[in-house]
Write an enzyme that holds these catalytic residues in place. Structure first.
Site, PDB file in Angstrom:
ATOM      1  N   HIS A   1       5.332 -66.282 -22.973  1.00 58.16           N
ATOM      2  CA  HIS A   1       4.233 -67.236 -22.768  1.00 58.16           C
ATOM      3  C   HIS A   1       4.120 -68.334 -23.839  1.00 58.16           C
ATOM      4  O   HIS A   1       4.177 -69.526 -23.547  1.00 58.16           O
ATOM      5  CB  HIS A   1       2.895 -66.483 -22.754  1.00 58.16           C
ATOM      6  CG  HIS A   1       2.830 -65.325 -21.817  1.00 58.16           C
ATOM      7  ND1 HIS A   1       2.618 -65.476 -20.470  1.00 58.16           N
ATOM      8  CD2 HIS A   1       2.943 -63.983 -22.027  1.00 58.16           C
ATOM      9  CE1 HIS A   1       2.578 -64.289 -19.884  1.00 58.16           C
ATOM     10  NE2 HIS A   1       2.779 -63.365 -20.805  1.00 58.16           N
TER      11      HIS A   1
HETATM   12  C1  BDR Z   1      -1.185 -64.358 -23.681  1.00 56.86           C
HETATM   13  O1  BDR Z   1      -1.838 -63.142 -24.031  1.00 56.86           O
HETATM   14  C2  BDR Z   1      -1.219 -62.560 -25.145  1.00 56.86           C
HETATM   15  O2  BDR Z   1      -1.044 -61.196 -24.957  1.00 56.86           O
HETATM   16  C3  BDR Z   1       0.068 -63.306 -25.368  1.00 56.86           C
HETATM   17  O3  BDR Z   1       0.371 -63.395 -26.757  1.00 56.86           O
HETATM   18  C4  BDR Z   1      -0.198 -64.658 -24.770  1.00 56.86           C
HETATM   19  O4  BDR Z   1      -0.788 -65.536 -25.713  1.00 56.86           O
HETATM   20  C5  BDR Z   1      -0.581 -64.187 -22.303  1.00 56.86           C
HETATM   21  O5  BDR Z   1      -1.562 -63.886 -21.366  1.00 56.86           O
END
Ligand code: BDR
Ligand code: CA
Length: 310
Positions: free
Chosen positions: A239
């Site tokens: 992400h």
């Molecule tokens: C986001 O949530 C976190 O767990 C990850 O680091 C990312 O920023 C994805 O939904």
């Protein structure tokens, strides 16, 4: 380009930090930690560990908010492991946390630098950014842009059926940020679910064989197991580094300007990003919402910049 990364590391946050530190176009003025994937004591430590793995003990790391604005903290050890950065062998960072609060650092930096020259990259819950905007009302007008990872439209949610983790953890903060008036670029799950850490891509990073890349591979191998089980995919979505990739190579992405509002009250859909993709309201367009990404192009960039950390 001057940036501040606001983060809750997190293996994918680590990927974002490494991508930024390996990119000569970017000057990382500081890294501000927030509670999110794991509590603050771990996220600030993890941020320093990632800097040290990248050979950058000169980076200023600040600790920020310990909890969301209104609700109790929700964490994601089920994804990121007990430390938040499970995978590689972790160590006590050799350089200290900066004195002072992350929110003060964000405010003071934006007031000190010329208006429109500092970009914020929030890749965790938006608590620190909202607190900074509340503390100094002139701040929004000085921010070059806010490039954040959060939300989902077609992809909806990952922590609940309708909410993405970063927004879900602090929807009140997200609502403040979305309404602040600064230019906003939103990297939602719609994009990040197309940036998969396939075996072939992980092997390519392994071949770089420097300290940062070796640690990144160990993180990814741990991190992707959760999403592989959940989605039945080869690898998991990476992400957070999409925000940094946008700064470096925006032509990798496509999207459109939309109105985005945050649901803060509904029990079922709290933390949902209500994206007016089709322009059915007259509400002002406040964010560039990305939807498409050239994932191979992203991994070319990621591998090139990790190699710079050698
Ligand atoms: C986001 O949530 C976190 O767990 C990850 O680091 C990312 O920023 C994805 O939904
Ligand atoms: Ca994150």
């Amino acid at each position: 380009m001057k940036i501040i990364i606001d983060t809750d590391p997190g293996q994918d946050d680590a990927a974002a930090i490494m991508l930024a530190l390996g990119s000569p176009e970017l000057e990382v003025l500081g890294i501000t930690a927030v509670a999110g994937n794991v509590p603050l004591a771990l996220t600030e430590r993890n941020a320093r560990i990632v800097c040290e793995m990248s050979g950058r003990t000169d980076i200023k790391v600040f600790a920020g908010a310990e909890a969301p604005l209104v609700q109790p903290l929700v964490t994601a050890e089920h994804v990121h492991g007990k430390t938040g950065l499970d995978g590689p062998e972790l160590f006590n960072p050799s350089f200290p946390l900066q004195d002072g609060h992350a929110v003060d650092f964000i405010v003071e930096t934006l007031l000190a630098e010329a208006p429109g020259t500092v970009t914020l990259c929030p890749i965790g819950p938006l608590t620190n950014i909202a607190l900074a905007l509340q503390k100094e009302p002139s701040l929004a007008g000085r921010i070059q842009q806010i490039v954040l990872m959060g939300g989902g439209y077609f992809a909806q949610g990952n922590i609940t059926p309708s909410a993405e983790f970063n927004i879900y953890v602090d929807p009140e903060a997200a609502a403040i940020v979305m309404a602040c008036g600064a230019p906003i670029v939103m990297m939602p799950l719609d994009v990040t679910h197309k940036v998969m850490t396939t075996k072939a891509r992980v092997e390519r990073i392994r071949a770089i064989d420097n300290r940062a890349a070796r640690a990144m591979v160990e993180m990814l191998v741990f991190y992707e197991r959760f999403d592989e089980e959940k989605y039945g995919t080869d690898g998991g979505p990476l992400h957070d580094p999409t925000t940094i990739a946008w700064l470096l190579q925006p032509d990798l992405f496509q999207g459109r300007m939309c109105n985005v509002e945050i649901e803060t009250s509904s029990k079922l859909t709290r933390g949902a990003t209500v994206v007016d993709w089709w322009g059915v309201t007259k509400r002002a367009k406040n964010a560039l919402v990305l939807q498409e990404v050239d994932a191979d192009g992203f991994f070319d960039l990621f591998a090139e910049r990790l190699a710079n950390l050698g």
